[in-house]
Structures are given as C-alpha cells and as structure tokens.
Motif scaffolding. Structure first.
Motif, mmCIF file in Angstrom:
data_model
loop_
_atom_site.group_PDB
_atom_site.id
_atom_site.type_symbol
_atom_site.label_atom_id
_atom_site.label_comp_id
_atom_site.label_asym_id
_atom_site.label_seq_id
_atom_site.Cartn_x
_atom_site.Cartn_y
_atom_site.Cartn_z
ATOM 1 N N ARG A 47 0.829 -1.214 0.000
ATOM 2 C CA ARG A 47 0.000 0.000 0.000
ATOM 3 C C ARG A 47 0.866 1.267 0.000
ATOM 4 N NH1 ARG A 47 -5.179 1.705 2.249
ATOM 5 N NH2 ARG A 47 -4.996 3.811 3.108
ATOM 6 N N PRO A 48 1.909 1.354 0.872
ATOM 7 C CA PRO A 48 2.734 2.566 0.854
ATOM 8 C C PRO A 48 3.386 2.830 -0.496
ATOM 9 C CG PRO A 48 3.134 1.327 2.855
ATOM 10 C CD PRO A 48 2.304 0.452 1.968
ATOM 11 N N LEU A 49 3.695 1.742 -1.250
ATOM 12 C CA LEU A 49 4.331 1.933 -2.547
ATOM 13 C C LEU A 49 3.357 2.544 -3.555
ATOM 14 C CD1 LEU A 49 7.033 1.619 -3.892
ATOM 15 C CD2 LEU A 49 6.402 -0.714 -4.570
ATOM 16 N N VAL A 50 2.068 2.214 -3.408
ATOM 17 C CA VAL A 50 1.068 2.845 -4.282
ATOM 18 C C VAL A 50 1.100 4.349 -4.083
ATOM 19 C CG1 VAL A 50 -1.392 3.087 -4.816
ATOM 20 C CG2 VAL A 50 -0.450 0.824 -4.293
ATOM 21 N N TYR A 51 1.196 4.772 -2.813
ATOM 22 C CA TYR A 51 1.213 6.204 -2.512
ATOM 23 C C TYR A 51 2.533 6.861 -2.916
ATOM 24 C CZ TYR A 51 -3.180 5.832 0.005
ATOM 25 O OH TYR A 51 -4.511 5.647 0.310
ATOM 26 N N HIS A 52 3.539 6.034 -3.184
ATOM 27 C CA HIS A 52 4.790 6.580 -3.704
ATOM 28 C C HIS A 52 4.597 7.069 -5.146
ATOM 29 C CE1 HIS A 52 9.077 7.000 -4.529
ATOM 30 N NE2 HIS A 52 8.919 6.246 -5.607
ATOM 31 N N TYR A 53 3.724 6.380 -5.876
ATOM 32 C CA TYR A 53 3.496 6.727 -7.285
ATOM 33 C C TYR A 53 2.309 7.667 -7.477
ATOM 34 C CZ TYR A 53 6.830 3.013 -8.201
ATOM 35 O OH TYR A 53 7.969 2.247 -8.225
ATOM 36 N N PHE A 54 1.374 7.633 -6.541
ATOM 37 C CA PHE A 54 0.215 8.515 -6.599
ATOM 38 C C PHE A 54 0.015 9.132 -5.219
ATOM 39 C CE2 PHE A 54 -0.480 5.516 -10.043
ATOM 40 C CZ PHE A 54 -0.878 6.336 -11.084
ATOM 41 N N PRO A 55 -0.084 10.450 -5.144
ATOM 42 C CA PRO A 55 -0.146 11.114 -3.842
ATOM 43 C C PRO A 55 -1.383 10.788 -3.025
ATOM 44 C CG PRO A 55 -0.552 12.677 -5.627
ATOM 45 C CD PRO A 55 -0.075 11.406 -6.256
#
Length: 229
Positions: A47-55
């Motif tokens: 999940r944190p990696l998703v937020y790395h690519y999308f704010p």
C-alpha cells in the motif's frame, strides 16, 4: 535449478501498471468500492508503494478515468468510408463494447465514483463529448455548423450516454437492438430539425442520397411507413 529475477519497473511503467490494475477492478465494481489495498494487492506491491506513485486515492482514480476517457473517445473515430448510417452503427458497436467491458467504470465516469464532481473529471467527460461531436461533424463534412445541427448532435450524444447508463441497469433490451435504435434516433432527430430549417433539409437530403437500400436510415423509413399504413 534457476531462480527467476523479478525485473524492477521504472516509475512510469509502474504508474501505468497501477492504472491498468485499477481499471480492471473498476470493470467489476465502481471506483468508490475499490480500496487502495485491493489495488496494491492486485499489483503485487505494498500500500505505501502505491502512494509513492500517486499522492492519494483521488489522483489514482483520476489517472485511471483519464485513460478510460481516452479509450472511450477513440471509439468515435471512424474512417470516412461508406454511408453515414453504417458508419454510425459501427461507432455504436464499439461504444457499447466499451460500456459492456467497463460497466461500473463507465457509470463512475459519467455519474458516480469518488472522482466525479472534480474539475479534472468533469473536463475528461467534456473532452469525450467534444471528440464525439467533432467526429460527427467531420463525417457530415460540415465545418461551420448551424445552430440546429449543433443542437441535434449534442442532444444525440447525451441520448447515447443516458441510454447506455439505463441499459447497464439490468440490460433488459438486447444490446444490438439498442445500437440500431440509436442510429435511428440520429436520423429521426435530423428529420425533425429538417422540418424547421432549410439548411438541415439540404443536409438531410445529401445524407440520404448516399444511403443504400439496406442501410440503417432506410430501415427506419421502412419501419415508419409500415406504422403509418
């Protein structure tokens, strides 16, 4: 024994993968029912990696809807070959292919989901409508449309949208019949406009001159004559 090495994706490649995964999930459920955790799991990342690519969740949804809107707009592109009725029928078949494949996502794009109401999403929807409008004008070989023609085309595009949304709610009318009916609706709207406007009369006559005896527009005329007899 050899061990496979997972290739590390670049930033843009990973972003496109996440958008694709999101669209696949939106094809089954509306975006507001799909969580970031589900998208991360389907993509095989955290999940944190998703937020790395999308704010944030909204930015991912908007990116996914943007790709869907571009795909939908492309369905209105059609070679300028053959009679107009048959061209419109091919467009309607591709349009309903999209609706069929992306039902919940299509509904979200047009009327629901967490991103709808944002300026970005509204702009996406308007861009699809504008592409459809310009494509139809090009097929009619009109560069400076009179007011009644613009009203006709934009009204028809709205009718196509609303028909598709209603159809998704139970699919009670056979899809193929709706595709033909919407082409007939275009011809009927054109006929009504022609009754009030000389420019539309001339345009309709030019359209009908190119229609074959077994085309969609001729089919509508035959049905109407049968009803009147």
């Amino acid at each position: 024994m050899t061990t496979g090495v997972r290739r590390r994706m670049g930033v843009e490649e990973r972003r496109q993968q996440l958008i694709g995964v999101a669209l696949e999930l939106f094809a089954r459920r509306s975006p507001d029912e799909v969580s970031i955790d589900e998208i991360a799991s389907a993509a095989g990342i955290s999940r944190p990696l998703v937020y790395h690519y999308f704010p944030g969740k909204l930015s991912l949804y908007e990116a996914a809807l943007k790709r869907a809107a571009q795909d939908l707009a492309s369905r209105f592109e059609e070679p300028h070959e053959g009679a107009l009725g048959r061209r419109l029928l091919r467009v309607m078949r591709r349009f309903f292919d999209f609706v069929d494949e992306h039902g919940p996502g299509f509904s979200a794009l047009m009327r629901g989901g967490p991103a709808v109401g944002s300026s970005a999403t509204n702009a996406l929807i308007d861009s699809v409508r504008q592409v459809a409008y310009e494509q139809i004008l090009s097929h009619l070989r009109v560069t400076d449309p009179p007011a009644r023609l613009e009203l006709l085309i934009r009204s028809w595009i709205s009718l196509v949208e609303s028909t598709a949304l209603i159809w998704l709610d139970g699919r009670r009318v056979p899809r193929g019949e709706l595709e033909v009916q919407l082409v007939h609706d275009f011809a009927a709207l054109a006929a009504v406009a022609a009754a009030y406007d000389e420019e539309m009369t001339a345009l309709l006559r030019r359209i009908l001159q190119d229609e074959p005896h077994d085309g969609p527009f001729t089919d509508l005329a035959s049905r109407l004559i049968t009803l009147a007899s």
